[in-house]
Scaffold this active site. Structure first.
Site, PDB file in Angstrom:
ATOM      1  N   GLY A  93      33.738  34.635  34.681  1.00 39.37           N
ATOM      2  CA  GLY A  93      32.995  35.890  34.626  1.00 39.37           C
ATOM      3  C   GLY A  93      33.436  36.874  35.692  1.00 39.37           C
ATOM      4  O   GLY A  93      34.288  36.579  36.536  1.00 39.37           O
ATOM      5  N   LYS A 115      36.078  47.098  40.999  1.00 34.54           N
ATOM      6  CA  LYS A 115      36.528  45.763  41.393  1.00 34.54           C
ATOM      7  C   LYS A 115      36.409  45.632  42.906  1.00 34.54           C
ATOM      8  O   LYS A 115      37.056  46.358  43.655  1.00 34.54           O
ATOM      9  CB  LYS A 115      37.975  45.544  40.955  1.00 34.54           C
ATOM     10  CG  LYS A 115      38.493  44.138  41.266  1.00 34.54           C
ATOM     11  CD  LYS A 115      39.889  43.955  40.711  1.00 34.54           C
ATOM     12  CE  LYS A 115      40.437  42.563  41.021  1.00 34.54           C
ATOM     13  NZ  LYS A 115      41.794  42.372  40.473  1.00 34.54           N
ATOM     14  N   ASP A 127      33.112  36.010  47.677  1.00 36.29           N
ATOM     15  CA  ASP A 127      32.202  36.912  48.371  1.00 36.29           C
ATOM     16  C   ASP A 127      31.976  38.215  47.624  1.00 36.29           C
ATOM     17  O   ASP A 127      31.277  39.100  48.097  1.00 36.29           O
ATOM     18  CB  ASP A 127      32.719  37.209  49.786  1.00 36.29           C
ATOM     19  CG  ASP A 127      34.132  37.788  49.794  1.00 36.29           C
ATOM     20  OD1 ASP A 127      34.577  38.317  48.755  1.00 36.29           O
ATOM     21  OD2 ASP A 127      34.794  37.711  50.843  1.00 36.29           O
ATOM     22  N   ASP A 254      41.646  33.823  30.830  1.00 36.97           N
ATOM     23  CA  ASP A 254      40.658  34.818  31.253  1.00 36.97           C
ATOM     24  C   ASP A 254      41.328  36.076  31.788  1.00 36.97           C
ATOM     25  O   ASP A 254      40.643  37.068  32.075  1.00 36.97           O
ATOM     26  CB  ASP A 254      39.708  34.237  32.313  1.00 36.97           C
ATOM     27  CG  ASP A 254      40.441  33.687  33.526  1.00 36.97           C
ATOM     28  OD1 ASP A 254      41.146  32.686  33.366  1.00 36.97           O
ATOM     29  OD2 ASP A 254      40.306  34.260  34.621  1.00 36.97           O
TER      30      ASP A 254
END
Length: 491
Positions: A93, A115, A127, A254
């Site tokens: 994800g 991002k 993090d 992904d």
């Protein structure tokens, strides 16, 4: 769109948010302490009707850092899964990316994704932040690839902060705003297949087809047609990668776009001293994602997508038939690029041997990929010997002379005109690519708060096929210190 529109009033849509809540988590970005403007792409801004000068304003710095939310925004992070280095990794994800919405522009709706905008439910052990180093690399390469004509996500801007984050060492954080019509991945479909959620799988496929492939709705089985079209696009994209010597570095499922876009710039690299087995990702110790392996990995990833779509396709033979388009499409596209790179306007049965012989010589003497093809444009079909610059790239000059003689005969066979051929070859063989050392110089200066090199390098990379006499140094071979550069999945 009014290019001077305020950040608060951006007319952001969000078609992905219309999917059921299971597909994402709604959340706000984590504010970035004392954000400041680093760089922006005027070309990317034009795609969504924004004034690039506005992006440096404080209100847009706040918006693109995640500290300010437009009134129409519906921020969210998407869930997906995937195979990483060939192994099923389960749920992944958007671990640090937040979609703030989509803007309409000349290329249609484009999603804006921050991002490095903070923790999400999919951050796992991360993090939620990105570092300035990797943000600069993604920003520059996204725009460089677009200028090369390769399908790619785009990068709008970089916003920096003095906030420290730990990677191998402490680095400063940044947010890069990237854009694409969609960030749906192969792994988005794998997520629902491996969870045995056929309704969600169908909802996602229907969304992708109706939004991005509406022409497929007329097909007998739109899901089979979707698999075939994505396989074609992926094959064409990777053929173009091979043609310019681009290596993605981490072709996990992904990181594969359902639209056939180059997605997720991490440990990428452009080939320098030619070695088909070169591995640009220091993390990839087995060489799964080497330059030579990229075509077959792309095919493998399409098979993974086909497996995920099988409940919708219904028949294994139909899925196999859809996947069968990949190899011939890749071969056709690569053949097209190689003919163009060598200035050949016709095709012959023995051209493959000419190409293979060329690559074998380049590999044996580790010839610089970009410089070789650019210099090849100066080859004179009517002369008895090739240009000295080209010949001197090789240690085994006699073997090169033998190949050059074959190439000369091939050019003469189609009555090639040197000046016309050079113009055509220079239009497909870039002089300027984002070599790792060029990116590192820009990064080193940026870490000292000097962002001018990012802007200058971007300007060079936006015109990769032009001569640019004032920027000759950007086409130079890497300096000795560049041999110690390593890029990995850490960002």
């Amino acid at each position: 769109m009014d290019t001077a529109i305020s950040a608060d009033d951006l007319p952001l849509g969000n078609s992905f948010a219309a999917l059921p809540p299971a597909f994402y988590t709604r959340l706000m970005p984590t504010p970035l302490p004392a954000p400041y403007f680093v760089a922006a792409s005027a070309r990317a801004a034009a795609l969504v009707g924004l004034d690039p000068a506005m992006l440096a304003s404080q209100e847009y710095v706040e918006l693109l850092s995640g500290n300010r939310i437009a009134a129409s925004s519906q921020p969210l992070s998407a869930v997906y899964s995937g195979h990483q280095f060939g192994v099923w990794a389960g749920q992944l994800g958007d671990g640090r990316a937040i979609l703030i919405g989509e803007l309409n522009g000349s290329a249609g709706p484009m999603e804006l994704q921050l991002k490095g905008a903070g923790l999400t439910p999919y951050s796992r052990m991360g993090d939620g932040r990105a570092v300035l180093r990797s943000s600069i690399r993604e920003f520059l390469c996204s725009e460089a690839m677009a200028a090369l004509g390769i399908p790619t996500t785009r990068a709008l801007a970089i916003i920096g902060s003095n906030q420290g984050v730990m990677r191998e060492t402490v680095e400063t954080s940044a947010v890069v705003t990237r854009m694409a019509p969609s960030f749906v991945r192969f792994g988005s479909f794998e997520h629902w297949f491996y969870r045995d959620k056929p309704e969600e799988l169908k909802a996602l496929a229907d969304y992708v087809i109706h939004t991005f492939y509406p022409e497929l709705t007329a097909e007998p089985n739109p899901y089979t047609a979707l698999l075939a079209e994505v396989s074609r696009r992926t094959a064409r994209m990777i053929a173009h990668w091979q043609a310019v010597g681009f290596m993605h570095g981490v072709m996990n499922t992904d990181n594969m776009s359902i639209l056939g876009l180059t997605l997720d710039y991490g440990p990428f690299g452009f080939m320098e001293a030619f070695d088909p087995n070169h591995i640009c990702n220091h993390t990839d110790q087995q060489g799964r994602y080497s330059y030579a392996n990229q075509p077959q990995v792309g095919h493998w990833n399409c098979y993974a997508l086909g497996q995920a779509l099988l409940p919708l396709i219904g028949d294994v033979d139909d899925a196999q038939q859809a996947l069968a388009v990949y190899e011939p499409e890749f071969a056709r596209a690569l053949d097209y690029h190689l003919h163009a790179k060598l200035g050949l306007v016709t095709g012959r049965d023995d051209d493959r041997a000419l190409f293979d012989g060329m690559f074998a010589l380049m590999a044996a003497d580790h010839v610089d990929f970009t410089q070789f093809f650019r210099a090849l444009g100066n080859f004179a079909a009517g002369a008895d010997a090739p240009a000295t610059q080209l010949r001197d790239m090789f240690i085994d000059r006699e073997s090169f002379d033998d190949w050059a003689a074959q190439y000369r005969l091939r050019l003469r066979a189609e009555n090639s005109v040197d000046a016309e051929r050079k113009a055509a070859m220079d239009a497909v063989n870039p002089k300027y690519v984002l070599r790792n050392y060029l990116a590192q110089v820009a990064i080193d200066k940026a870490q000292q708060k000097d962002y001018t090199e990012i802007t200058r390098l971007l300007a060079v990379l936006e015109r990769p096929f032009d001569e640019q006499p004032d920027n000759e140094s950007y086409a130079a071979l890497p300096p000795d210190w560049a041999s110690h550069l390593e890029v990995s999945c850490s960002s």
